[in-house]
Design a protein around this motif. Structure first.
Motif, short mmCIF file in Angstrom:
data_model
loop_
_atom_site.label_atom_id
_atom_site.label_comp_id
_atom_site.label_asym_id
_atom_site.label_seq_id
_atom_site.Cartn_x
_atom_site.Cartn_y
_atom_site.Cartn_z
N ARG A 108 7.38 -89.57 -29.72
CA ARG A 108 7.47 -89.63 -28.21
C ARG A 108 9.07 -89.50 -27.79
O ARG A 108 9.49 -88.80 -27.02
N ILE A 109 9.67 -90.60 -28.45
CA ILE A 109 11.14 -90.62 -27.90
C ILE A 109 12.04 -89.62 -28.49
O ILE A 109 12.78 -89.23 -27.82
N GLU A 110 11.63 -89.14 -29.71
CA GLU A 110 12.60 -87.83 -30.07
C GLU A 110 12.21 -86.61 -29.27
O GLU A 110 13.16 -85.97 -29.03
N ARG A 111 11.09 -86.33 -28.68
CA ARG A 111 10.61 -85.37 -27.87
C ARG A 111 11.41 -85.70 -26.56
O ARG A 111 11.90 -84.67 -25.84
N ALA A 112 11.34 -86.84 -26.07
CA ALA A 112 11.94 -87.19 -24.78
C ALA A 112 13.66 -86.84 -25.06
O ALA A 112 14.08 -86.21 -23.84
N LEU A 170 13.83 -83.06 -24.30
CA LEU A 170 13.58 -82.77 -23.02
C LEU A 170 14.80 -83.10 -22.33
O LEU A 170 15.18 -82.18 -21.16
N LEU A 171 15.45 -84.56 -22.39
CA LEU A 171 16.72 -84.45 -21.52
C LEU A 171 17.65 -83.76 -21.59
O LEU A 171 18.31 -83.31 -20.43
N LEU A 172 17.99 -82.81 -22.64
CA LEU A 172 19.01 -81.87 -22.77
C LEU A 172 18.46 -80.75 -22.82
O LEU A 172 19.35 -79.79 -22.09
N TYR A 173 17.21 -80.23 -22.82
CA TYR A 173 16.74 -78.95 -22.60
C TYR A 173 16.23 -78.57 -21.21
O TYR A 173 16.14 -77.50 -20.92
N GLU A 174 15.94 -79.65 -20.30
CA GLU A 174 15.18 -79.43 -18.96
C GLU A 174 16.13 -80.37 -18.24
O GLU A 174 16.79 -81.13 -18.29
N GLU A 210 9.93 -87.50 -14.79
CA GLU A 210 9.03 -86.47 -15.05
C GLU A 210 9.06 -86.49 -16.79
O GLU A 210 8.10 -86.00 -17.37
N VAL A 211 10.28 -86.58 -17.45
CA VAL A 211 10.57 -86.89 -18.86
C VAL A 211 9.36 -87.60 -19.43
O VAL A 211 8.85 -87.31 -20.49
N ALA A 212 9.32 -89.02 -18.92
CA ALA A 212 8.61 -89.90 -19.46
C ALA A 212 7.28 -89.48 -19.31
O ALA A 212 6.46 -89.68 -20.28
N TYR A 213 6.67 -88.82 -18.42
CA TYR A 213 5.35 -88.20 -18.20
C TYR A 213 4.87 -87.25 -19.19
O TYR A 213 4.06 -87.46 -19.69
N ARG A 214 6.02 -86.63 -19.35
CA ARG A 214 5.84 -85.39 -20.34
C ARG A 214 5.62 -85.68 -21.84
O ARG A 214 5.39 -85.13 -22.60
N VAL A 215 6.03 -87.04 -22.10
CA VAL A 215 5.89 -87.60 -23.61
C VAL A 215 4.90 -88.56 -23.65
O VAL A 215 4.86 -89.54 -24.59
N GLY A 216 4.16 -88.82 -22.52
CA GLY A 216 2.93 -89.70 -22.53
C GLY A 216 3.11 -90.85 -22.04
O GLY A 216 2.19 -91.77 -22.31
N PHE A 217 4.16 -91.36 -21.22
CA PHE A 217 4.43 -92.70 -20.68
C PHE A 217 3.82 -92.58 -19.16
O PHE A 217 4.74 -91.77 -18.53
N ILE A 218 3.05 -93.36 -18.61
CA ILE A 218 2.88 -93.49 -17.36
C ILE A 218 3.67 -94.25 -16.50
O ILE A 218 4.26 -93.82 -15.38
N ASP A 219 4.31 -95.48 -17.12
CA ASP A 219 5.14 -96.28 -16.36
C ASP A 219 6.84 -95.98 -16.85
O ASP A 219 7.01 -95.91 -17.98
N GLU A 220 7.50 -95.46 -15.93
CA GLU A 220 8.77 -94.94 -16.13
C GLU A 220 9.52 -96.22 -16.50
O GLU A 220 10.37 -96.05 -17.57
N ASN A 221 9.35 -97.35 -16.05
CA ASN A 221 10.15 -98.70 -16.43
C ASN A 221 9.97 -98.76 -17.92
O ASN A 221 10.89 -99.17 -18.42
N TYR A 222 8.63 -98.89 -18.23
CA TYR A 222 8.22 -98.88 -19.64
C TYR A 222 9.08 -97.94 -20.54
O TYR A 222 9.71 -98.48 -21.48
N PHE A 223 9.19 -96.80 -20.07
CA PHE A 223 9.59 -95.85 -20.96
C PHE A 223 11.22 -95.99 -21.26
O PHE A 223 11.57 -96.20 -22.14
N SER A 224 11.70 -96.48 -20.17
CA SER A 224 13.24 -96.62 -20.01
C SER A 224 13.63 -97.76 -20.85
O SER A 224 14.51 -97.79 -21.77
N ARG A 225 12.92 -98.99 -20.82
CA ARG A 225 13.16 -100.06 -21.83
C ARG A 225 12.86 -99.76 -23.25
O ARG A 225 13.87 -99.96 -24.09
#
Length: 307
Positions: free
Chosen positions: A228-232, A235-239, A245-260
């Motif tokens: 998931r993190i590698e896909r993120a 996406l951070l570079l391609y989009e 939105e990036v967090a959501y696209r790789v399966g994370f509902i909580d943006e803060n959890y994704f960021s941590r």
């Protein structure tokens, strides 16, 4: 006899191997060959898993997966072919006109080198087959075309053994793990349960987890997070999507959890990663499955050639 050469070091050119005899044969089940010794080198390829056995000295190798066998001049060896099915193998007998120099380049061929190399590699197999095709269709060009390809085949096989010893020890991924990785990549936006992946593989949860640790060095759950993190990162570079939105696209509902989690895995925040690695060349690219190649797709490899 004319020996073809290729450019080597500044000291001397590298002489190509001299091919003596080649073949592609299938031996009857239960038959054998040897014990015998030969006066040249022989490279064999057994394309099918079997219960055939190659013996050299006091060592016995069961060819239970596609394998290359290397026999050196003067080595006493024997074959005991599978008793239940025919044993097909391709072989090339060859000499080394510049033996000292080639053994320096190809330590695999030295007396202390390996006798049996498990390698289900279609590139190497096709190179072996193409040398035999040249011998059949263009025998007058065998030394010119086949010898250079044989050196390339030996160099690549040698490289797989010695250029990266850690990779050389890693076995090919079982198809159950490959299928699981493909599923993760294809459903990266969805919830993915380890129990479901194990059930799809046909393995128990315990065996599935042990296999991931054995072959990938991480648990299935850690692997899902890593993918998931590698896909993120892609996406951070391609989009131009927001971090949310990036967090959501790789399966994370909580943006803060994704960021941590992103900072824990990558050592920097997602915003800093985008700022550090952003490059216009990455625009309009799309993610691809990581299991399709042995190198990272959508990466430009700089400085691979040095003048």
């Amino acid at each position: 006899m004319i020996h073809h050469t290729i450019k080597g070091t500044a000291a001397a050119p590298v002489q190509l191997p001299t091919i003596h005899i080649v073949g592609d044969i299938a031996k009857k089940a239960g038959s054998g060959l040897g014990p015998r010794t030969i006066e040249d080198y022989e490279l064999l390829y057994f394309p099918d898993a079997s219960r055939s056995i190659y013996r050299i000295g006091d060592q016995a190798y069961t060819l239970n997966e596609p394998s290359f066998v290397i026999t050196r001049p003067g080595e006493t060896h024997a074959y005991e072919y599978d008793t239940q099915q025919p044993a097909r193998h391709l072989f090339i007998h060859f000499g080394l006109p510049g033996e000292e120099q080639l053994l320096e380049l190809l330590p695999m061929l030295r007396l202390d080198g390996p006798s049996c190399i498990a390698a289900d590699d279609q590139l190497l197999a096709q190179m072996m087959k193409h040398i035999l095709y040249i011998a059949y269709a263009h025998p007058d060009r065998l030394q010119e075309r086949g010898s250079s390809m044989l050196l390339t085949l030996l160099t690549e096989l040698n490289g797989q053994l010695y250029d990266n010893p850690q990779l050389a020890q890693i076995q090919r991924l079982p198809h159950q793990i490959v299928k699981a990785l493909d599923y993760i990549d294809e459903h990266i936006e969805e919830p993915i349960a380890v129990e479901m992946l194990a059930n799809r593989s046909g393995w128990s949860h315990e065996h599935f987890t042990r296999s991931f640790m054995q072959f990938l060095g991480r648990t299935p759950r850690e692997t899902i997070i890593q993918r998931r993190i590698e896909r993120a990162c892609q996406l951070l570079l391609y989009e131009e999507w927001s971090i949310k939105e990036v967090a959501y696209r790789v399966g994370f509902i909580d943006e803060n959890y994704f960021s941590r989690l992103f900072k824990t895995v990558k050592g920097i925040t997602a915003t800093a990663y985008r700022r550090k690695y952003n490059n216009p060349v990455y625009r309009n690219l799309v993610p691809v499955k990581e299991t399709e190649t042995m190198y990272p797709v959508n990466r430009i490899l700089y400085n691979v050639w040095v003048k």
